[in-house]
Design an enzyme around this catalytic site. Structure first.
Site, PDB file in Angstrom:
ATOM      1  N   HIS A 139       0.716  -1.327  -0.061  1.00  0.00           N
ATOM      2  CA  HIS A 139      -0.052  -0.180   0.089  1.00  0.00           C
ATOM      3  C   HIS A 139       0.748   1.160   0.057  1.00  0.00           C
ATOM      4  CE1 HIS A 139       0.848   1.010   4.328  1.00  0.00           C
ATOM      5  NE2 HIS A 139       0.825  -0.357   4.327  1.00  0.00           N
ATOM      6  N   HIS A 148      12.576  -0.051 -12.727  1.00  0.00           N
ATOM      7  CA  HIS A 148      12.333  -1.310 -13.190  1.00  0.00           C
ATOM      8  C   HIS A 148      12.341  -2.148 -11.664  1.00  0.00           C
ATOM      9  CE1 HIS A 148      13.727  -5.000 -15.356  1.00  0.00           C
ATOM     10  NE2 HIS A 148      12.647  -5.589 -14.956  1.00  0.00           N
TER      11      HIS A 148
END
Length: 213
Positions: A139, A148
């Site tokens: 979250h 990446h």
């Protein structure tokens, strides 16, 4: 129907092609039409049933509505993204149907979200990002442009990843940690402290082993 050109026909390009094909099968209004790749040896090949149509310079001559850059190297991907953005290209989002994203997750243009990835509520993913196979993003994470997350990366809650940073395969980032821009987190690293810009971090626990230019 949105026709999408894939920039890059290497291994990651074929992963992106597969994601787009799976999206199409699931009813998404898009059609991957082929790849562009500057490696002349790939021209004319068919990969996953899609043709390599030529070089990146050929893009203006091919009918399309959107592109997606399927190149793993973050700096190269950023350069191409900026060039194509300045030309007015529209960027598709590749999201594998098996990926699970909370309804409020924001995803920037040109981003690739691979099979099995999970992104939880309150998170924001920038433009031209790769969220690779099996990543979990908990979250309220913030993932910067051109970053990446390699396969199997796990981020705790409220983590920030700077622009252009590579988080290597199987790494774990503890909650509320901040990783700066254009850094590299080595494979299998445990990040338990904040990380500055432009460093290489490795180990368990992670330690800075190199300063990048």
């Amino acid at each position: 129907m949105e026709r999408v050109i894939i920039i890059g026909a290497g291994g990651h390009g074929q992963v992106v092609a597969d994601i787009l094909l799976r999206q199409q099968e699931a009813g998404a209004p898009l059609q991957p039409v082929g790849y562009l790749d500057d490696a002349a040896t790939r021209h004319g090949q068919h990969l996953l049933g899609l043709p390599v149509l030529g070089s990146v310079a050929d893009l203006p001559m091919i009918d399309h509505e959107a592109v997606i850059i399927a190149i793993g190297d973050n700096a190269t991907r950023r350069t191409l993204f900026e060039v194509l953005r300045q030309r007015g290209e529209r960027f598709a989002i590749a999201r594998h149907p098996s990926a699970v994203l909370a309804p409020d997750v924001r995803v920037g243009p040109g981003t690739v979200i691979c099979a099995g990835a999970i992104v939880n509520p309150g998170s924001s993913i920038g433009a031209n990002v790769i969220i690779n196979t099996g990543c979990t993003v908990d979250h309220h994470n913030q993932i910067g442009d051109h970053a990446h997350l390699a396969p199997g990366v796990h981020l705790g809650g409220d983590v920030q990843i700077g622009a252009g940073t590579l988080v290597g395969i199987g790494s774990t980032i503890m909650p509320q940690r901040r990783i700066g821009a254009w850094s590299v987190v080595g494979a299998g690293t445990l990040v338990h402290r904040d990380v500055p810009d432009r460093v290489v971090l490795a180990g368990v626990p992670g330690r800075i082993i190199k300063q990048l230019e």
